[in-house]
Motif scaffolding. Structure first.
Motif, PDB file in Angstrom:
ATOM      1  N   GLU A  25       2.595   0.394   8.318  1.00 42.87           N
ATOM      2  CA  GLU A  25       1.348   0.990   7.796  1.00 42.87           C
ATOM      3  C   GLU A  25       0.573   1.616   8.987  1.00 42.87           C
ATOM      4  O   GLU A  25       0.406   0.892   9.936  1.00 42.87           O
ATOM      5  N   ILE A  46       6.402  13.218   8.778  1.00 39.41           N
ATOM      6  CA  ILE A  46       6.453  12.360   8.072  1.00 39.41           C
ATOM      7  C   ILE A  46       7.332  12.881   6.873  1.00 39.41           C
ATOM      8  O   ILE A  46       8.286  12.504   6.217  1.00 39.41           O
ATOM      9  N   SER A  47       6.794  14.111   6.361  1.00 36.12           N
ATOM     10  CA  SER A  47       7.583  14.630   5.236  1.00 36.12           C
ATOM     11  C   SER A  47       8.861  15.334   5.642  1.00 36.12           C
ATOM     12  O   SER A  47       9.612  15.434   4.724  1.00 36.12           O
ATOM     13  N   PHE A  50      11.221  11.563   7.618  1.00 36.01           N
ATOM     14  CA  PHE A  50      11.124  10.223   7.102  1.00 36.01           C
ATOM     15  C   PHE A  50      11.395  10.495   5.633  1.00 36.01           C
ATOM     16  O   PHE A  50      10.471  10.100   4.675  1.00 36.01           O
ATOM     17  N   TYR A  56      14.249   6.549   4.262  1.00 34.37           N
ATOM     18  CA  TYR A  56      13.003   5.955   4.232  1.00 34.37           C
ATOM     19  C   TYR A  56      12.254   6.049   3.098  1.00 34.37           C
ATOM     20  O   TYR A  56      12.611   7.087   2.242  1.00 34.37           O
ATOM     21  N   VAL A  58       8.562   6.579   1.744  1.00 29.14           N
ATOM     22  CA  VAL A  58       7.116   6.689   2.210  1.00 29.14           C
ATOM     23  C   VAL A  58       6.072   6.447   1.058  1.00 29.14           C
ATOM     24  O   VAL A  58       6.267   7.335   0.146  1.00 29.14           O
ATOM     25  N   GLU A  59       5.052   6.061   1.342  1.00 31.50           N
ATOM     26  CA  GLU A  59       3.835   5.807   0.326  1.00 31.50           C
ATOM     27  C   GLU A  59       2.770   6.186   1.041  1.00 31.50           C
ATOM     28  O   GLU A  59       2.342   5.884   2.056  1.00 31.50           O
ATOM     29  N   SER A  60       1.977   6.908   0.321  1.00 27.60           N
ATOM     30  CA  SER A  60       0.691   7.321   1.089  1.00 27.60           C
ATOM     31  C   SER A  60      -0.553   7.278   0.004  1.00 27.60           C
ATOM     32  O   SER A  60      -0.489   7.547  -0.831  1.00 27.60           O
ATOM     33  N   ILE A  68      -0.665   5.477   5.388  1.00 32.61           N
ATOM     34  CA  ILE A  68       0.804   5.818   4.984  1.00 32.61           C
ATOM     35  C   ILE A  68       1.649   4.602   5.278  1.00 32.61           C
ATOM     36  O   ILE A  68       1.654   3.977   6.380  1.00 32.61           O
ATOM     37  N   ARG A  69       2.466   4.312   4.620  1.00 34.03           N
ATOM     38  CA  ARG A  69       3.412   3.062   4.551  1.00 34.03           C
ATOM     39  C   ARG A  69       4.980   3.752   4.632  1.00 34.03           C
ATOM     40  O   ARG A  69       5.207   4.530   3.816  1.00 34.03           O
ATOM     41  N   ILE A  70       5.357   3.481   5.630  1.00 32.39           N
ATOM     42  CA  ILE A  70       6.966   3.780   5.920  1.00 32.39           C
ATOM     43  C   ILE A  70       7.687   2.663   5.847  1.00 32.39           C
ATOM     44  O   ILE A  70       7.723   1.531   6.594  1.00 32.39           O
TER      45      ILE A  70
END
Length: 155
Positions: A25, A46-47, A50, A56, A58-60, A68-70
């Motif tokens: 995170e 990220i976009s 990932f 991956y 990705v949650e934002s 941002i959780r990767i």
């Protein structure tokens, strides 16, 4: 010389690899401060680097306490990876998404650099000079055949 995007990507991948659970995170603003760039640069990395096609999730969450959780997708076996790849490809796939699938397979050492290069040339819009809808459908069909062949060689 590496671009700032390459440097940010390497940094995120290194802390992700060091993470015990394969999840990190981060705060967009803190990362932007660290690399002395604008937060939109972090969003771009990220976009584009990932993605689910690259393995991956990705949650934002935006706002003051945002993060941002990767998470690196972990597979149990080759069969699971194979099924996931076919699902991602679907009935039609744009070139960029197909290239992400190829780079993910390459990162997982499930194909050689030469196989990846051949596959990229085969599915390129220069090779498939057709209307977009038809091109994406043919690309998906070719990708499914290539990946099925690739996965059958190791079993």
């Amino acid at each position: 010389m590496s671009s700032i995007s390459d440097i940010i990507e390497r940094y995120l991948k290194s802390i992700l690899n060091e993470s015990e659970n394969g999840v990190i995170e981060i705060k967009r603003s803190e990362l932007a401060d660290l690399f002395q760039c604008v937060p939109s640069q972090i969003n771009y990395v990220i976009s584009t680097r990932f993605t689910i096609e690259k393995g991956y999730i990705v949650e934002s969450k935006r706002g003051g306490g945002g993060f941002i959780r990767i998470q690196k997708v972990r597979y149990k076996n080759r069969r699971e990876i194979f099924e996931e790849m076919l699902e991602k490809i679907g009935d039609a796939i744009p070139q960029l998404a197909a290239e992400h699938v190829i780079s993910h397979l390459l990162e997982k050492n499930l194909m050689t650099q030469r196989e990846a290069m051949l596959m990229q040339r085969l599915i390129s819009r220069e090779t498939l000079q057709l209307p977009v809808r038809i091109r994406d459908q043919i690309r998906a069909k070719m990708m499914r055949i290539l990946i099925t062949t690739l996965f059958s060689k190791g079993e």
